[in-house]
Scaffold this motif. Structure first.
Motif, PDB file in Angstrom:
ATOM      1  N   LEU A  11       0.852  -1.187   0.000  1.00 32.13           N
ATOM      2  CA  LEU A  11       0.000   0.000   0.000  1.00 32.13           C
ATOM      3  C   LEU A  11       0.888   1.238   0.000  1.00 32.13           C
ATOM      4  N   VAL A  12       0.597   2.151  -0.902  1.00 30.26           N
ATOM      5  CA  VAL A  12       1.378   3.380  -0.999  1.00 30.26           C
ATOM      6  C   VAL A  12       0.437   4.536  -1.292  1.00 30.26           C
ATOM      7  N   GLN A  13       0.797   5.710  -0.824  1.00 32.23           N
ATOM      8  CA  GLN A  13      -0.025   6.894  -1.091  1.00 32.23           C
ATOM      9  C   GLN A  13       0.247   7.421  -2.493  1.00 32.23           C
ATOM     10  N   PRO A  14      -0.712   8.117  -3.060  1.00 32.00           N
ATOM     11  CA  PRO A  14      -0.475   8.744  -4.369  1.00 32.00           C
ATOM     12  C   PRO A  14       0.773   9.612  -4.348  1.00 32.00           C
ATOM     13  N   GLN A  82      10.864  -0.343 -11.063  1.00 32.23           N
ATOM     14  CA  GLN A  82      10.820   0.828 -10.192  1.00 32.23           C
ATOM     15  C   GLN A  82       9.627   1.672 -10.603  1.00 32.23           C
ATOM     16  N   MET A  83       8.744   1.928  -9.666  1.00 32.43           N
ATOM     17  CA  MET A  83       7.525   2.668  -9.954  1.00 32.43           C
ATOM     18  C   MET A  83       7.503   3.942  -9.119  1.00 32.43           C
ATOM     19  N   ASN A  84       7.523   5.066  -9.801  1.00 32.29           N
ATOM     20  CA  ASN A  84       7.516   6.364  -9.123  1.00 32.29           C
ATOM     21  C   ASN A  84       6.229   7.119  -9.442  1.00 32.29           C
ATOM     22  N   ASN A  85       5.926   8.083  -8.613  1.00 33.04           N
ATOM     23  CA  ASN A  85       4.732   8.905  -8.796  1.00 33.04           C
ATOM     24  C   ASN A  85       3.499   8.040  -9.035  1.00 33.04           C
ATOM     25  N   LEU A  86       3.316   7.082  -8.176  1.00 34.37           N
ATOM     26  CA  LEU A  86       2.193   6.157  -8.332  1.00 34.37           C
ATOM     27  C   LEU A  86       0.866   6.873  -8.145  1.00 34.37           C
ATOM     28  N   GLN A  87      -0.101   6.443  -8.919  1.00 33.62           N
ATOM     29  CA  GLN A  87      -1.435   7.034  -8.892  1.00 33.62           C
ATOM     30  C   GLN A  87      -2.469   5.951  -8.610  1.00 33.62           C
ATOM     31  N   PRO A  88      -3.648   6.325  -8.137  1.00 39.38           N
ATOM     32  CA  PRO A  88      -4.675   5.318  -7.844  1.00 39.38           C
ATOM     33  C   PRO A  88      -4.959   4.384  -9.016  1.00 39.38           C
ATOM     34  N   GLU A  89      -4.847   4.881 -10.223  1.00 40.07           N
ATOM     35  CA  GLU A  89      -5.117   4.033 -11.388  1.00 40.07           C
ATOM     36  C   GLU A  89      -4.030   2.989 -11.625  1.00 40.07           C
ATOM     37  N   THR A  91      -3.264   0.958  -9.263  1.00 37.63           N
ATOM     38  CA  THR A  91      -3.651  -0.140  -8.386  1.00 37.63           C
ATOM     39  C   THR A  91      -3.994  -1.380  -9.206  1.00 37.63           C
ATOM     40  N   ALA A  92      -3.321  -2.468  -8.907  1.00 39.04           N
ATOM     41  CA  ALA A  92      -3.505  -3.709  -9.672  1.00 39.04           C
ATOM     42  C   ALA A  92      -2.646  -4.803  -9.061  1.00 39.04           C
ATOM     43  N   VAL A  93      -2.882  -6.018  -9.515  1.00 40.10           N
ATOM     44  CA  VAL A  93      -1.946  -7.103  -9.255  1.00 40.10           C
ATOM     45  C   VAL A  93      -0.929  -7.081 -10.386  1.00 40.10           C
ATOM     46  N   VAL A 124      -2.648   1.803  -4.469  1.00 40.13           N
ATOM     47  CA  VAL A 124      -2.309   3.214  -4.334  1.00 40.13           C
ATOM     48  C   VAL A 124      -3.543   3.940  -3.836  1.00 40.13           C
ATOM     49  N   SER A 125      -3.449   4.410  -2.611  1.00 37.89           N
ATOM     50  CA  SER A 125      -4.621   5.030  -1.989  1.00 37.89           C
ATOM     51  C   SER A 125      -4.174   5.927  -0.844  1.00 37.89           C
ATOM     52  N   SER A 126      -4.929   6.997  -0.634  1.00 36.16           N
ATOM     53  CA  SER A 126      -4.660   7.877   0.491  1.00 36.16           C
ATOM     54  C   SER A 126      -5.492   7.464   1.700  1.00 36.16           C
TER      55      SER A 126
END
Length: 126
Positions: A11-14, A82-89, A91-93, A124-126
């Protein structure tokens, strides 16, 4: 037996970052072209990124271009995303997959992959 095992999801914040790993066993990872795929709830699986056998050729989906970076360490038989600046969209497996070929090429079509990992969930969620 060929195995791919993903790790690093969570789980990570936007705006946050994660690094996914895909550990290969049972074969020499540089014999395979490797890709990352993802499947969000209620959506079809999509290709995210790919790396050729040599690692010299990479490609990204338009939705992640500039934010995600694929890399591989053949000595460690491990693929990374490496995934940076993750956004809610995002979110996936997330799955890594291997395409066996004597040709070094970037393959981002799920139907062409020969082996799949079991996936790691990225939320990805706040």
């Amino acid at each position: 037996q060929l195995q791919l095992v993903e790790s690093g999801g969570g789980l990570v914040q936007p705006g946050g970052s994660l690094r996914l790993s895909c550990a290969a066993s049972g074969f020499t990872s540089d014999d395979y072209n490797i890709g990352w795929f993802r499947q969000a709830p209620g959506k079809e699986r999509e290709g995210v990124s790919c790396s050729s056998r040599s690692g010299l050729s990479t490609n990204y989906a338009d939705t992640v271009e500039g934010r995600f970076t694929i890399s591989r360490d053949n000595a460690k038989k491990t693929l990374y995303l490496q995934m940076n600046n993750l956004q809610p969209e995002d979110t996936a497996v997330y799955y890594c997959a291997a395409h066996k070929s004597i040709i070094s090429m970037c393959v981002m079509s799920g139907g062409r992959m020969n082996y799949w990992g079991t996936g790691t969930l990225v939320t990805v969620s706040s």
